[in-house]
Motif scaffolding. Sequence first.
Motif, mmCIF file in Angstrom:
data_model
loop_
_atom_site.group_PDB
_atom_site.id
_atom_site.type_symbol
_atom_site.label_atom_id
_atom_site.label_comp_id
_atom_site.label_asym_id
_atom_site.label_seq_id
_atom_site.Cartn_x
_atom_site.Cartn_y
_atom_site.Cartn_z
ATOM 1 N N GLY A 472 0.797 -1.223 0.000
ATOM 2 C CA GLY A 472 0.000 0.000 0.000
ATOM 3 C C GLY A 472 0.827 1.269 0.000
ATOM 4 N N ASP A 473 2.114 1.173 0.358
ATOM 5 C CA ASP A 473 2.983 2.357 0.353
ATOM 6 C C ASP A 473 3.240 2.824 -1.079
ATOM 7 O OD1 ASP A 473 3.128 2.159 3.068
ATOM 8 O OD2 ASP A 473 5.224 1.505 3.155
ATOM 9 N N ARG A 474 3.502 4.113 -1.221
ATOM 10 C CA ARG A 474 3.944 4.667 -2.497
ATOM 11 C C ARG A 474 5.460 4.821 -2.460
ATOM 12 N NH1 ARG A 474 0.223 4.406 -6.455
ATOM 13 N NH2 ARG A 474 1.576 5.867 -7.582
ATOM 14 N N VAL A 475 6.098 4.481 -3.558
ATOM 15 C CA VAL A 475 7.548 4.612 -3.672
ATOM 16 C C VAL A 475 7.865 5.287 -5.000
ATOM 17 C CG1 VAL A 475 8.043 2.594 -2.236
ATOM 18 C CG2 VAL A 475 7.753 2.306 -4.712
ATOM 19 N N GLU A 476 9.101 5.731 -5.145
ATOM 20 C CA GLU A 476 9.558 6.323 -6.400
ATOM 21 C C GLU A 476 10.569 5.396 -7.057
ATOM 22 O OE1 GLU A 476 11.047 10.244 -5.565
ATOM 23 O OE2 GLU A 476 9.083 11.142 -5.990
ATOM 24 N N VAL A 477 10.428 5.233 -8.364
ATOM 25 C CA VAL A 477 11.303 4.356 -9.139
ATOM 26 C C VAL A 477 12.009 5.184 -10.203
ATOM 27 C CG1 VAL A 477 11.381 2.397 -10.725
ATOM 28 C CG2 VAL A 477 9.839 2.338 -8.751
ATOM 29 N N ASP A 478 13.314 5.042 -10.292
ATOM 30 C CA ASP A 478 14.099 5.725 -11.327
ATOM 31 C C ASP A 478 14.394 4.748 -12.455
ATOM 32 O OD1 ASP A 478 14.220 8.056 -9.803
ATOM 33 O OD2 ASP A 478 16.058 7.427 -8.787
ATOM 34 N N HIS A 479 13.837 5.006 -13.637
ATOM 35 C CA HIS A 479 14.180 4.194 -14.803
ATOM 36 C C HIS A 479 14.601 5.113 -15.947
ATOM 37 C CE1 HIS A 479 10.439 5.135 -16.866
ATOM 38 N NE2 HIS A 479 9.687 4.482 -16.002
ATOM 39 N N PRO A 480 15.075 4.577 -17.068
ATOM 40 C CA PRO A 480 15.612 5.435 -18.132
ATOM 41 C C PRO A 480 14.652 6.497 -18.644
ATOM 42 C CG PRO A 480 16.280 3.173 -18.505
ATOM 43 C CD PRO A 480 15.326 3.151 -17.353
ATOM 44 N N GLY A 481 13.347 6.287 -18.451
ATOM 45 C CA GLY A 481 12.379 7.280 -18.902
ATOM 46 C C GLY A 481 12.128 8.384 -17.904
ATOM 47 N N GLY A 482 12.708 8.283 -16.704
ATOM 48 C CA GLY A 482 12.509 9.294 -15.676
ATOM 49 C C GLY A 482 12.138 8.672 -14.343
ATOM 50 N N THR A 483 11.696 9.505 -13.424
ATOM 51 C CA THR A 483 11.264 9.047 -12.103
ATOM 52 C C THR A 483 9.747 8.924 -12.093
ATOM 53 O OG1 THR A 483 13.145 10.101 -11.013
ATOM 54 C CG2 THR A 483 11.253 9.565 -9.639
ATOM 55 N N VAL A 484 9.261 7.753 -11.691
ATOM 56 C CA VAL A 484 7.819 7.515 -11.669
ATOM 57 C C VAL A 484 7.416 6.985 -10.301
ATOM 58 C CG1 VAL A 484 7.691 7.065 -14.149
ATOM 59 C CG2 VAL A 484 8.076 5.165 -12.569
ATOM 60 N N SER A 485 6.131 7.079 -10.031
ATOM 61 C CA SER A 485 5.589 6.593 -8.771
ATOM 62 C C SER A 485 5.097 5.157 -8.935
ATOM 63 C CB SER A 485 4.434 7.492 -8.327
ATOM 64 O OG SER A 485 3.907 7.068 -7.086
ATOM 65 N N ALA A 486 5.117 4.411 -7.835
ATOM 66 C CA ALA A 486 4.639 3.028 -7.855
ATOM 67 C C ALA A 486 3.993 2.708 -6.515
ATOM 68 C CB ALA A 486 5.783 2.064 -8.135
ATOM 69 N N GLU A 487 3.044 1.792 -6.551
ATOM 70 C CA GLU A 487 2.381 1.330 -5.333
ATOM 71 C C GLU A 487 2.857 -0.074 -5.002
ATOM 72 O OE1 GLU A 487 -2.056 0.023 -3.730
ATOM 73 O OE2 GLU A 487 -1.877 1.299 -5.515
ATOM 74 N N VAL A 488 3.208 -0.297 -3.748
ATOM 75 C CA VAL A 488 3.670 -1.609 -3.305
ATOM 76 C C VAL A 488 2.471 -2.538 -3.160
ATOM 77 C CG1 VAL A 488 4.875 -2.871 -1.485
ATOM 78 C CG2 VAL A 488 5.623 -0.567 -2.118
ATOM 79 N N THR A 489 2.614 -3.759 -3.670
ATOM 80 C CA THR A 489 1.526 -4.728 -3.609
ATOM 81 C C THR A 489 2.091 -6.118 -3.334
ATOM 82 O OG1 THR A 489 -0.438 -5.563 -4.773
ATOM 83 C CG2 THR A 489 1.542 -5.201 -6.099
ATOM 84 N N THR A 490 1.219 -7.098 -3.324
ATOM 85 C CA THR A 490 1.623 -8.472 -3.033
ATOM 86 C C THR A 490 1.990 -9.205 -4.323
ATOM 87 O OG1 THR A 490 -0.697 -9.156 -3.136
ATOM 88 C CG2 THR A 490 0.201 -8.624 -0.967
ATOM 89 N N ILE A 491 2.632 -10.351 -4.154
ATOM 90 C CA ILE A 491 2.999 -11.235 -5.259
ATOM 91 C C ILE A 491 2.331 -12.592 -4.994
ATOM 92 C CG2 ILE A 491 4.921 -12.290 -6.508
ATOM 93 C CD1 ILE A 491 6.753 -10.169 -5.223
ATOM 94 N N PRO A 492 1.750 -13.245 -6.008
ATOM 95 C CA PRO A 492 1.723 -12.897 -7.430
ATOM 96 C C PRO A 492 0.663 -11.853 -7.759
ATOM 97 C CG PRO A 492 0.571 -14.962 -7.091
ATOM 98 C CD PRO A 492 1.143 -14.575 -5.753
ATOM 99 N N PHE A 493 0.758 -11.331 -8.980
ATOM 100 C CA PHE A 493 -0.183 -10.318 -9.437
ATOM 101 C C PHE A 493 -1.447 -10.945 -10.010
ATOM 102 C CE2 PHE A 493 4.044 -8.521 -9.718
ATOM 103 C CZ PHE A 493 3.894 -7.249 -9.213
ATOM 104 N N ALA A 494 -1.310 -12.116 -10.593
ATOM 105 C CA ALA A 494 -2.438 -12.763 -11.264
ATOM 106 C C ALA A 494 -2.487 -14.224 -10.846
ATOM 107 C CB ALA A 494 -2.288 -12.655 -12.782
ATOM 108 N N PRO A 495 -3.678 -14.761 -10.610
ATOM 109 C CA PRO A 495 -3.778 -16.171 -10.230
ATOM 110 C C PRO A 495 -3.451 -17.088 -11.389
ATOM 111 C CG PRO A 495 -5.961 -15.231 -10.522
ATOM 112 C CD PRO A 495 -4.990 -14.095 -10.630
ATOM 113 N N ARG A 496 -3.149 -18.320 -11.081
ATOM 114 C CA ARG A 496 -2.840 -19.321 -12.089
ATOM 115 C C ARG A 496 -4.007 -19.452 -13.062
ATOM 116 N NH1 ARG A 496 0.659 -23.934 -11.664
ATOM 117 N NH2 ARG A 496 0.064 -25.635 -13.048
ATOM 118 N N GLY A 497 -3.699 -19.385 -14.347
ATOM 119 C CA GLY A 497 -4.724 -19.590 -15.367
ATOM 120 C C GLY A 497 -5.461 -18.343 -15.788
ATOM 121 N N SER A 498 -5.246 -17.195 -15.103
ATOM 122 C CA SER A 498 -5.973 -15.976 -15.473
ATOM 123 C C SER A 498 -5.162 -15.145 -16.446
ATOM 124 C CB SER A 498 -6.270 -15.149 -14.236
ATOM 125 O OG SER A 498 -5.083 -14.626 -13.687
#
Length: 498
Positions: A472-498
């Motif tokens: 649920g926390d917000r973090v900042e990520v630096d990638h070649p396109g610039g600095t962007v925001s991201a939300e922390v979440t759980t893994i996995p993102f999608a259930p098996r088969g979806s």
Amino acid sequence: MKAIEAFEAYCDAWAKHDHVALVELFTEDGVFEASTLDAPVKGQKDLKSQLRIISNSHSNIETETRIAIETEKGAYIEGTYKANIVGAGGKIDGSPVRADFRYVATIEMQNGKISRLAEIYDSRPFYAEERQRVFAMNRRSPYWQGTVDAKCMEWSVYNNMFFPMVYSRAPYEDYAALMEGVTLWDVGLERQTQLKGPDALKFLDYLSSRDMSAMGSGDCRYALICDEAGLVLCDPVVLMPEEDLVWLSHGNTDLTLWARGIVLNSDWNVEVSEPDVAPLQVQGPDSIHVMNALCATPLDDLKNYKCTITEVAGQRAVVSRTGWSGGFGYEIYPYGSENAMALWNAILEAGKPFGIKVTGPIVHRAVERGVTDTDYYSGSNMNALEEVASHLVDLDKESDFIGKEALKKISEEGVKRHSVGLFIDGEVPRLEWHWPLRGGDGTEGIVRWAVHSFALDRSIGIAIVDVSIKVGDRVEVDHPGGTVSAEVTTIPFAPRGS
């Protein structure tokens, strides 16, 4: 509806990804042909599937008709097509990978609907004109020529071997083949560390942080191998095809050398070697049909993380219900590589009725399922309690294992980092190296995987971060396109088969 009007409606539905409207423009037995397809697509059922896959591969679609001539049976049309390729990761300069080309289309009508649409593309800007050049200091897989024939464009280097990664298609086409059909992967670079002898299972248990003592013939396990400090060296799939024989199918690390060094001048009654075994993966829901057509014994009853010795296209092999797709599929471990291309070609032939595609690893799906690899761990100096599969550390198992005391101490003192998922704002470029991450209080982390998720239609990532960073926390990520925001979440993102 006349032909030009029908084509305009077709372009509009294509840009909107309205696959129902697309198919309704065709007759029941309508035909779609394109210069990028191996064969015509016939009938509304197949049209819906194929047109959906192609149009979903692109975003920000723009079409422009330059010439449109109505004919007695239909129309002749010339125009331009412009779009972004979804999931391709962008160019080095951060701009999107584009599918911009001219086209010529002929359309035939029947009772106000399209009976045949044929498109020819000037797609030279769409695909690279030749594959990546490579150098001779790394080994080729025995299936190399098959990957070249299938138009592999980019290779990585893995276990000192070339690893086919990218083929001349949009990423969503490969993703759809994995999720809905069947795919063939050259994973001959997955090397096997073979343990053979009376102490094979005991030595495996000593190498692994997971309790492996109950393994029997036909079993497979996912395991973590650590060094004396508890840092992860690799995360192999372990197979026990027969008694006193263990294969550790490992990622990008010299596990055989490590195991040999431990056995040297020891009392272990086990031989450590690298056999001539070059695996293949057949992944996707239709893989069962392809494999049953090839195997001497049906595989319907082979459960997940089980293996069996059989013949595949006449070649003796171990077949396991494992794979890097996070879904349904098989791995084939042939005994010897002298007939590698015969096996490869037999799989392609058996897969033809199911539209089999030769692909690289579908990284987009792997990340959706939280599946990582050896470099995620070893490249982050990650101990086994920090990673996604930390449940595979059995600190209470009776037998000793390498790194046990170090991991006990880490557990007592408290783990400092953990692996999390990220919902990343905007489109992400290809992750060519790890991206720094910052929490709101200045704590740091590393983004180790980042892709476009086709299941969620957004950018996602996997990172290792300070334990103070929570879901649920917000973090900042630096990638070649610039600095962007991201939300922390759980893994996995999608259930098996979806």
